[in-house]
Design an enzyme around this catalytic site. Structure first.
Site, PDB file in Angstrom:
ATOM      1  CD1 TRP A 167     -41.980  57.900 117.393  1.00  0.00           C
ATOM      2  CD2 TRP A 167     -41.696  58.330 119.572  1.00  0.00           C
ATOM      3  NE1 TRP A 167     -41.128  56.959 117.910  1.00  0.00           N
ATOM      4  CE2 TRP A 167     -40.935  57.194 119.243  1.00  0.00           C
ATOM      5  CE3 TRP A 167     -41.691  58.783 120.905  1.00  0.00           C
ATOM      6  CZ2 TRP A 167     -40.170  56.507 120.178  1.00  0.00           C
ATOM      7  CZ3 TRP A 167     -40.922  58.107 121.839  1.00  0.00           C
ATOM      8  CH2 TRP A 167     -40.178  56.984 121.458  1.00  0.00           C
ATOM      9  CB  THR A 169     -45.958  64.982 122.833  1.00  0.00           C
ATOM     10  OG1 THR A 169     -44.732  64.678 122.211  1.00  0.00           O
ATOM     11  CG2 THR A 169     -45.723  65.480 124.247  1.00  0.00           C
ATOM     12  N   GLY A 253     -43.453  76.173 117.214  1.00  0.00           N
ATOM     13  CA  GLY A 253     -43.124  75.160 118.222  1.00  0.00           C
ATOM     14  C   GLY A 253     -41.636  75.120 118.513  1.00  0.00           C
ATOM     15  CD  GLN A 290      -6.031  79.051 135.134  1.00  0.00           C
ATOM     16  OE1 GLN A 290      -5.568  78.429 134.183  1.00  0.00           O
ATOM     17  NE2 GLN A 290      -5.501  80.167 135.571  1.00  0.00           N
ATOM     18  N   GLY A 354     -19.245  65.296 139.489  1.00  0.00           N
ATOM     19  CA  GLY A 354     -18.577  64.005 139.668  1.00  0.00           C
ATOM     20  C   GLY A 354     -19.590  62.901 139.942  1.00  0.00           C
ATOM     21  CD  GLU A 378     -42.292  71.017 118.851  1.00  0.00           C
ATOM     22  OE1 GLU A 378     -42.225  72.087 118.227  1.00  0.00           O
ATOM     23  OE2 GLU A 378     -42.976  70.856 119.884  1.00  0.00           O
ATOM     24  N   GLY A 379     -38.317  68.191 115.020  1.00  0.00           N
ATOM     25  CA  GLY A 379     -37.265  68.298 114.005  1.00  0.00           C
ATOM     26  C   GLY A 379     -35.907  68.092 114.631  1.00  0.00           C
ATOM     27  CB  THR A 380     -33.314  65.469 114.040  1.00  0.00           C
ATOM     28  OG1 THR A 380     -33.218  65.728 112.625  1.00  0.00           O
ATOM     29  CG2 THR A 380     -34.194  64.248 114.273  1.00  0.00           C
ATOM     30  CB  SER A 381     -29.450  68.603 115.659  1.00  0.00           C
ATOM     31  OG  SER A 381     -29.727  68.962 116.993  1.00  0.00           O
TER      32      SER A 381
HETATM   33  N1  CAA Z   1     -43.606  77.246 106.624  1.00  0.00           N
HETATM   34  C1  CAA Z   1     -44.505  77.225 105.594  1.00  0.00           C
HETATM   35  N2  CAA Z   1     -44.386  76.417 104.532  1.00  0.00           N
HETATM   36  C2  CAA Z   1     -43.316  75.592 104.497  1.00  0.00           C
HETATM   37  C3  CAA Z   1     -42.349  75.545 105.509  1.00  0.00           C
HETATM   38  C4  CAA Z   1     -42.527  76.431 106.611  1.00  0.00           C
HETATM   39  N3  CAA Z   1     -41.652  76.433 107.625  1.00  0.00           N
HETATM   40  N4  CAA Z   1     -41.418  74.638 105.194  1.00  0.00           N
HETATM   41  C5  CAA Z   1     -41.762  74.109 104.005  1.00  0.00           C
HETATM   42  N5  CAA Z   1     -42.914  74.709 103.592  1.00  0.00           N
HETATM   43  C6  CAA Z   1     -43.630  74.449 102.334  1.00  0.00           C
HETATM   44  C7  CAA Z   1     -42.733  74.717 101.127  1.00  0.00           C
HETATM   45  O1  CAA Z   1     -42.803  76.083 100.770  1.00  0.00           O
HETATM   46  C8  CAA Z   1     -43.340  73.815 100.098  1.00  0.00           C
HETATM   47  O2  CAA Z   1     -44.491  74.459  99.582  1.00  0.00           O
HETATM   48  P1  CAA Z   1     -45.108  74.168  98.104  1.00  0.00           P
HETATM   49  O3  CAA Z   1     -45.950  72.968  98.232  1.00  0.00           O
HETATM   50  O4  CAA Z   1     -45.916  75.381  97.812  1.00  0.00           O
HETATM   51  O5  CAA Z   1     -43.975  73.968  97.164  1.00  0.00           O
HETATM   52  C9  CAA Z   1     -43.788  72.620 100.906  1.00  0.00           C
HETATM   53  O6  CAA Z   1     -43.929  73.060 102.258  1.00  0.00           O
HETATM   54  C10 CAA Z   1     -42.796  71.469 100.870  1.00  0.00           C
HETATM   55  O7  CAA Z   1     -41.540  71.964 101.299  1.00  0.00           O
HETATM   56  P2  CAA Z   1     -40.185  71.153 101.087  1.00  0.00           P
HETATM   57  O8  CAA Z   1     -40.060  70.768  99.648  1.00  0.00           O
HETATM   58  O9  CAA Z   1     -39.080  71.911 101.711  1.00  0.00           O
HETATM   59  O10 CAA Z   1     -40.505  69.818 101.894  1.00  0.00           O
HETATM   60  P3  CAA Z   1     -39.606  68.546 102.201  1.00  0.00           P
HETATM   61  O11 CAA Z   1     -40.410  67.336 101.964  1.00  0.00           O
HETATM   62  O12 CAA Z   1     -38.286  68.674 101.548  1.00  0.00           O
HETATM   63  O13 CAA Z   1     -39.446  68.606 103.822  1.00  0.00           O
HETATM   64  C11 CAA Z   1     -38.618  69.334 105.908  1.00  0.00           C
HETATM   65  C12 CAA Z   1     -39.056  69.697 104.469  1.00  0.00           C
HETATM   66  C13 CAA Z   1     -38.102  70.637 106.473  1.00  0.00           C
HETATM   67  C14 CAA Z   1     -37.543  68.295 105.973  1.00  0.00           C
HETATM   68  C15 CAA Z   1     -39.868  68.879 106.724  1.00  0.00           C
HETATM   69  O14 CAA Z   1     -40.327  67.613 106.258  1.00  0.00           O
HETATM   70  C16 CAA Z   1     -39.583  68.791 108.210  1.00  0.00           C
HETATM   71  O15 CAA Z   1     -39.614  69.808 108.904  1.00  0.00           O
HETATM   72  N6  CAA Z   1     -39.337  67.575 108.750  1.00  0.00           N
HETATM   73  C17 CAA Z   1     -39.225  67.378 110.193  1.00  0.00           C
HETATM   74  C18 CAA Z   1     -40.582  67.088 110.761  1.00  0.00           C
HETATM   75  C19 CAA Z   1     -40.651  67.288 112.244  1.00  0.00           C
HETATM   76  O16 CAA Z   1     -40.222  68.304 112.772  1.00  0.00           O
HETATM   77  N7  CAA Z   1     -41.277  66.330 112.928  1.00  0.00           N
HETATM   78  C20 CAA Z   1     -41.537  66.422 114.319  1.00  0.00           C
HETATM   79  C21 CAA Z   1     -43.016  66.300 114.530  1.00  0.00           C
HETATM   80  S1  CAA Z   1     -43.708  66.836 116.045  1.00  0.00           S
HETATM   81  C22 CAA Z   1     -43.028  65.902 117.243  1.00  0.00           C
HETATM   82  O17 CAA Z   1     -41.856  65.928 117.386  1.00  0.00           O
HETATM   83  C23 CAA Z   1     -43.872  65.086 118.157  1.00  0.00           C
HETATM   84  C24 CAA Z   1     -44.511  65.818 119.224  1.00  0.00           C
HETATM   85  O18 CAA Z   1     -45.616  65.437 119.618  1.00  0.00           O
HETATM   86  C25 CAA Z   1     -43.834  66.967 119.896  1.00  0.00           C
END
Ligand code: CAA
Length: 396
Positions: A167, A169, A253, A290, A354, A378-381
């Site tokens: 995936w 892009t 993003g 309405q 329609g 970029e992260g589901t809802s």
């Molecule tokens: N900014 C900076 N650091 C962050 C952060 C942020 N927004 N979010 C988490 N961190 C850090 C935490 O502080 C933590 O740091 P330490 O190692 O110092 O402890 C570390 O990252 C791990 O954090 P979590 O324990 O919260 O991590 P997790 O495994 O529980 O996952 C999650 C967190 C939010 C679910 C993350 O995995 C996530 O965002 N998942 C979705 C991924 C996503 O958006 N994918 C889409 C990819 S791009 C795409 O869609 C394709 C494209 O080409 C457009």
């Protein structure tokens, strides 16, 4: 304190430069993109000519400093551009967003001066296309769980990268990719490292281009690494620091995807408004009833609420960049709300039209299909809700 909060301006102020940008992008999108959007959607062809033109206008690196080939503008400029391009065609705005936010930002924030010169310039100027690769076939939302590997050679000069990423892009056309892969699997997310990949290197190939429901002109594919040798100079940031880079970049993003969602919603809303004024039923324009008025009111309210959340996220980002803080919650709220608003608005706009809305002869069904991805990438809802709630509750 309370007074100050309440009197804070609802929107960031538009400078003369923003107004000029907005007028130029609106004109360009209306003239060059809107007329070809349906054709590209139908053929799924990557719109390379108009993408190059966006590059010539400086839109492929809006927030990048001029010293690195960008337009040297700010997040508000990026958001205004995203809304206008998405209104004309969501696919173009996807390509724009990945290039600007996901590719360039990470290098600007974590790169060395030499990396910025070498890796931002060609992509921010629009000569080359950039992509970002985090997801794998077996890990999407659980981004820290990766099967791909990078192993340092004995001489300590190169990492050998192996594995599949999915995936991605713009991958079918990307010259350069910001890649996240494991250098120390036992350390879980702290074992992820970010690499700058030149796709012209040996050991890099692409899988099939995904046939998609929407944003069909933005090409998406798997990428495959088979003993790809990446020089150590192309490690971005610290070894093991990749997950933080990935998350930091996604915060920015997500504001872009919120803006894209708003643009799609606005396009559908404006079409619905015109239709409600013109279409006659039972002897009067349907907008006089309405049930249609309720839809118009709810669509407009969600659009403006989404815009306010985007502006709040921009202000939070500016504050965070100045103080070293984070704007994760604000970015996630904007993305969550705007993507869900886009789903609601495109659905209601189609309903107001329609049967005509269901026809491929009108753009409503394309808006409806294009909006769907904004609740996924970029992260589901669900992930946005998880992020917001964890931050509110002080949980990890
Ligand atoms: N900014 C900076 N650091 C962050 C952060 C942020 N927004 N979010 C988490 N961190 C850090 C935490 O502080 C933590 O740091 P330490 O190692 O110092 O402890 C570390 O990252 C791990 O954090 P979590 O324990 O919260 O991590 P997790 O495994 O529980 O996952 C999650 C967190 C939010 C679910 C993350 O995995 C996530 O965002 N998942 C979705 C991924 C996503 O958006 N994918 C889409 C990819 S791009 C795409 O869609 C394709 C494209 O080409 C457009």
């Amino acid at each position: 304190m309370v007074l100050k909060e309440m009197t804070r301006p609802l929107s960031p102020a538009l400078t003369e430069e923003h107004e000029m940008l907005l007028a130029a992008v609106r004109d360009f999108a209306g003239r060059e993109i809107a007329p070809v959007a349906a054709e590209y959607d139908e053929s799924s062809e990557f719109p390379i000519d108009t993408v190059r033109k966006m590059g010539e206008m400086g839109l492929m690196g809006i927030e990048m400093p001029e010293a690195y080939g960008g337009a040297g503008m700010d997040t508000l400029a990026h958001v205004l551009t995203m809304i206008e391009i998405a209104k004309a065609d969501a696919s173009h705005s996807t390509i724009l967003s990945v290039n600007n936010s996901l590719y360039c930002n990470g290098i600007l924030w974590f790169g060395t001066e030499a990396q910025k010169q070498e890796w931002i310039r060609p992509v921010a100027s629009g000569e080359e296309i950039g992509a970002y690769s985090l997801t794998e076939p077996m890990s999407g939302s659980d981004a820290g769980n990766m099967a791909s590997r990078a192993v340092l050679n004995e001489a300590g000069t190169h990492y050998l990268i192996n594995g599949r990423k999915s995936w991605v892009t713009s991958a079918p056309f990307a010259d350069r990719i910001v890649l996240f892969t494991m250098t120390a699997a036992e350390e879980k997310h702290r074992g992820i490292t970010c690499f700058l990949i030149d796709t012209r290197g040996a050991g890099f190939s692409r899988g099939k281009t995904e046939p998609k429901l929407g944003i069909r002109a933005s090409a998406t594919s798997e990428i495959i690494f088979d003993n790809y040798a990446c020089p150590v100079e192309n490690v971005l940031g610290a070894v093991g620091g990749g997950f933080k880079i990935a998350m930091t970049v996604l915060d920015a993003g997500r504001i872009g995807i919120a803006a894209q969602s708003l643009g799609i919603a606005e396009a559908a809303y404006e079409a619905a408004l015109d239709h409600a004024r013109e279409r006659q039923a039972f002897g009067a324009p349907i907008g006089s009833y309405q049930m249609i008025q309720q839809k118009i009111a709810d669509m407009k309210t969600r659009i403006e609420a989404g815009r306010a959340l985007i502006y709040q996220a921009i202000l939070a980002k500016e504050r965070a960049l100045a103080t070293g803080g984070r704007y994760t919650t604000e970015a996630s709220m904007a993305k969550l709300f705007c993507s869900e608003a886009a789903a609601y608005v495109t659905d209601e706009a189609l309903q107001i039209h329609g049967g005509m809305g269901y026809s491929k002869e009108m753009p409503l069904e394309r808006y409806y299909r294009d909006a769907r991805i904004t609740r996924i990438y970029e992260g589901t809802s669900e992930i946005q809700r998880l992020v917001i709630a964890r931050n509110e509750l002080g949980l990890r």
